[in-house]
Design an enzyme around this catalytic site. Structure first.
Site, mmCIF file in Angstrom:
data_model
loop_
_atom_site.group_PDB
_atom_site.id
_atom_site.type_symbol
_atom_site.label_atom_id
_atom_site.label_comp_id
_atom_site.label_asym_id
_atom_site.label_seq_id
_atom_site.Cartn_x
_atom_site.Cartn_y
_atom_site.Cartn_z
ATOM 1 N N LYS A 175 -106.179 23.486 -39.164
ATOM 2 C CA LYS A 175 -107.352 22.879 -39.126
ATOM 3 C C LYS A 175 -107.132 22.466 -37.567
ATOM 4 C CE LYS A 175 -109.547 18.474 -39.976
ATOM 5 N NZ LYS A 175 -109.145 17.340 -40.433
ATOM 6 N N LYS A 177 -102.246 20.554 -38.504
ATOM 7 C CA LYS A 177 -103.460 19.913 -38.152
ATOM 8 C C LYS A 177 -103.347 19.576 -36.526
ATOM 9 C CE LYS A 177 -106.407 15.900 -38.971
ATOM 10 N NZ LYS A 177 -106.976 14.716 -40.083
ATOM 11 N N CYS A 222 -104.418 6.714 -38.539
ATOM 12 C CA CYS A 222 -104.306 7.373 -39.651
ATOM 13 C C CYS A 222 -102.865 6.941 -40.320
ATOM 14 C CB CYS A 222 -104.103 9.019 -39.452
ATOM 15 S SG CYS A 222 -105.630 9.732 -39.066
HETATM 16 C C1 PBG Z 1 -108.474 12.550 -41.202
HETATM 17 C C2 PBG Z 1 -109.321 13.629 -40.945
HETATM 18 C C3 PBG Z 1 -110.301 14.044 -40.031
HETATM 19 C C4 PBG Z 1 -110.927 15.262 -40.269
HETATM 20 C C5 PBG Z 1 -110.598 15.337 -41.592
HETATM 21 N N1 PBG Z 1 -109.506 14.293 -42.149
HETATM 22 C C6 PBG Z 1 -110.609 13.560 -38.513
HETATM 23 C C7 PBG Z 1 -109.345 13.178 -37.663
HETATM 24 O O1 PBG Z 1 -108.126 13.519 -37.792
HETATM 25 O O2 PBG Z 1 -109.518 12.589 -36.658
HETATM 26 C C8 PBG Z 1 -111.916 16.099 -39.373
HETATM 27 C C9 PBG Z 1 -112.906 16.827 -40.300
HETATM 28 C C10 PBG Z 1 -113.893 17.325 -39.387
HETATM 29 O O3 PBG Z 1 -113.877 17.273 -38.102
HETATM 30 O O4 PBG Z 1 -114.928 17.939 -40.012
HETATM 31 N N2 PBG Z 1 -108.701 11.662 -42.257
#
Ligand code: PBG
Length: 333
Positions: free
Chosen positions: A257, A204, A134
């Protein structure tokens, strides 16, 4: 309890007697307006491509954007959040800032077809980097690779402006870099987008529940993991710190999340902040219900509604969920 006030005088079952009474005293209910439907636009496609680990979910070609936008409005869904799959990737994720990239094209199509649809864009470079992390990588003194926070937020700010120019209503950074909300807010304001809101993925976690998403958005890290920037599942106080920092930096809405394994965190953030709160019912949470239902273990519709209700009851105002269309259908929208 005063004498005489227990059983048999008090009988909670009186209020469970009929469906009508139960409806009257229900504390938490669902409305399609509470749902935000995540969508994956893949610019290399001409037709939808089913995601094998997410039954019922497909990557879509840009040509599907208009119809989908009208359909979401027809179903009274609260909004949509867009993810992009580009044809090419690079080390810094700069293709994610291309104004002709999949997200900005999809935003334009959707807003043209259904101006009233709330369109949110996910801002992160992981869908655009060739290594799947990321952020921009750099080598530490000990030789390990790490994500360079301050270089990454520059790119995120560019991406946010590009999404705003395309017509996005709300920008949602999901990268977990420090200071990115303030950086994005400042960049939007300087570029004349002071009226575009920021929904911060404030809390997150580094979660195994993102498994199917990494196929969906083709963004699995090629080495290592995301524990250096996403949160440790053991931490709840840190969630309040992250939420407070993002609020200070100018976030308009916060997100927790994943949702299901973090209902306590949703409740804690709800109590600590007055900002609208979203929760992301992530890919693994979606897929495990489908897998269990397919194996004949649970009733999908019933468990889906129970899960969505629990997330609202924990304190989320809105839920990002792949169940949005099916749940709206059941709600009779
Ligand atoms: C990163 C992002 C992720 C998700 C949403 N934005 C993946 C991660 O952090 O690996 C996951 C969403 C999901 O699992 O439904 N851009």
């Amino acid at each position: 309890m005063p004498s005489g006030m227990g059983f048999p005088v008090i009988r909670p079952r009186r209020l469970r007697k009929t469906a009508q009474i139960r409806a009257l005293v229900r504390e938490t209910s669902l409305n399609p307006r509470d749902f935000i439907y995540p969508v994956f636009f893949n610019e290399a496609l001409d037709a939808p491509k089913p995601i094998s680990t997410m039954p019922g979910v497909s990557q879509l070609p840009i040509s599907a954007a208009k119809e989908l936008a009208k359909d979401l409005v027809r179903r009274n869904i609260g909004g949509t959040i867009l993810f992009g799959l580009p044809k090419t990737k690079d080390a810094k994720g700069l293709v994610g800032c291309d104004p002709n990239g999949p997200v900005s094209r999809a935003v334009q199509e959707m807003k043209a077809a259904a101006p009233e649809l709330v369109v949110i864009t996910d801002v992160c470079v992981d869908e655009y980097t060739d290594h799947g992390h990321c952020g921009v990588l750099r080598k530490r003194a000990d030789g390990e690779m790490e994500v360079d926070n301050d270089a990454t937020i520059e790119i995120l700010a560019k991406m946010a402006i590009m999404h705003a120019k395309a017509g996005a209503d709300i920008i949602a950074p999901s990268d977990m870099m420090d200071g990115r909300v303030g950086k994005i807010r400042g960049a939007l304001d300087e570029s004349g987008f002071s009226d575009i809101a920021v929904l911060s993925y404030a809390v997150k976690y580094a979660s195994g529940f993102y498994g199917p998403f990494r196929e969906a958005a083709d963004c699995a890290p090629k080495f290592g993991d995301r524990a250096g920037y996403q949160m440790d599942p053991g931490n709840a106080r840190e969630a309040l710190r992250e939420a407070a920092l993002d609020e200070e930096e100018g976030a308009d809405m916060l997100m927790v999340k994943p949702a299901l394994a973090y209902l306590d965190v949703i409740r804690a953030v709800r109590e600590a902040s007055n900002l609208p709160l979203a929760a992301y019912n992530v890919s693994g949470e979606y897929s495990m219900l489908h897998a269990a239902a397919k194996a004949g273990m649970i009733d999908l519709d019933r468990v889906m509604m129970e899960v969505l209700t629990s997330i609202r009851r924990a304190g989320a105002d809105m839920i990002l969920t792949y169940h949005a269309l099916a749940a709206a259908e059941l709600l009779g929208a």
